[in-house]
Design an enzyme around this catalytic site. Structure first.
Site: not given
Ligand code: IMP
Ligand code: MG
Length: 191
Positions: A56, A111, A115, A143, A177
């Site tokens: 990402g 990053e 999320d 978020k 992307r």
């Molecule tokens: P986390 O581990 O839950 O914080 O999520 C992080 C990863 O999930 C990010 O690096 C993104 O690759 C993916 N991600 C989280 N939210 C989204 C979104 O709204 N759209 C697309 N990818 C997301």
């Molecule tokens: Mg990511």
């Protein structure tokens, strides 16, 4: 369906899900210029290494370092993704280790989006295997309401609501992307 218009558009249909404009290319780039200035000031006199989290963060990292007026290096970690879903599997796997030696280096983790915070937490734990001189985290998106893990993000591009977003590096089932701006899923009932 192989065609995709990557420049700004009014909305985007993914199957029967509607995505609407959320952050324009101009807004994103303007904020990255600001972040670049902040980081340039912060690391003046140092030789930082920017570590992107694949996939990402590849666009954000590339635009960010072009706004950093310092010598720097880059490297990448690759983590397993959401799969093809909109919700995290709750599991993270390391798919690519670092190649650079970051012992005693000033490290900036880059990053695309935080999320739940699980990925960054995983990276933080992983970093205990190394001995960087300093460690900071920059994320383009954050978020705020979705974060479940205790993580410290030093630089945030935009705090956003708990919406699923695509574009500018962020995917939905590996696609989208390459959109130049960011679109958010229009939830049921929203206009
Ligand atoms: P986390 O581990 O839950 O914080 O999520 C992080 C990863 O999930 C990010 O690096 C993104 O690759 C993916 N991600 C989280 N939210 C989204 C979104 O709204 N759209 C697309 N990818 C997301
Ligand atoms: Mg990511």
């Amino acid at each position: 369906m192989s065609e995709l218009k990557t420049t700004a558009q009014e909305f985007l249909m993914v199957g029967n899900e509607k995505f609407v404009p959320f952050l324009s290319e101009e807004k994103i780039q303007k904020r990255i210029v600001e972040l670049g200035k902040l980081l340039t000031t912060e690391y003046r006199g140092k030789f930082p290494i920017f570590i992107g989290i694949l996939n990402g963060a590849f666009l954000f990292l590339s635009d960010l370092i072009r706004n950093i007026q310092l010598n720097c290096e880059i490297d990448f970690f690759k983590l397993s993704s959401y799969g093809d879903e909109k919700i995290s599997s709750g599991k993270v796997k390391l798919l690519k280790e670092l190649n650079a030696d970051i012992n005693d280096r000033h490290v900036v983790i880059v990053e695309d989006i935080v999320d739940s915070g699980l990925s960054i937490k995983y990276i933080e734990n992983l970093m205990t295997n190394y001995n960087p001189a300093s460690l900071k985290v920059v994320s383009l998106l954050y978020k705020e309401k979705a974060v479940k893990y205790d993580v410290k993000i030093d630089y945030i591009g935009f705090k956003i609501p708990n919406k699923f977003v695509i574009g500018y590096g962020l995917d939905y089932a590996q696609k989208y992307r390459n959109l130049r701006s960011i679109y958010a899923l229009n939830e049921e009932g929203e206009k």
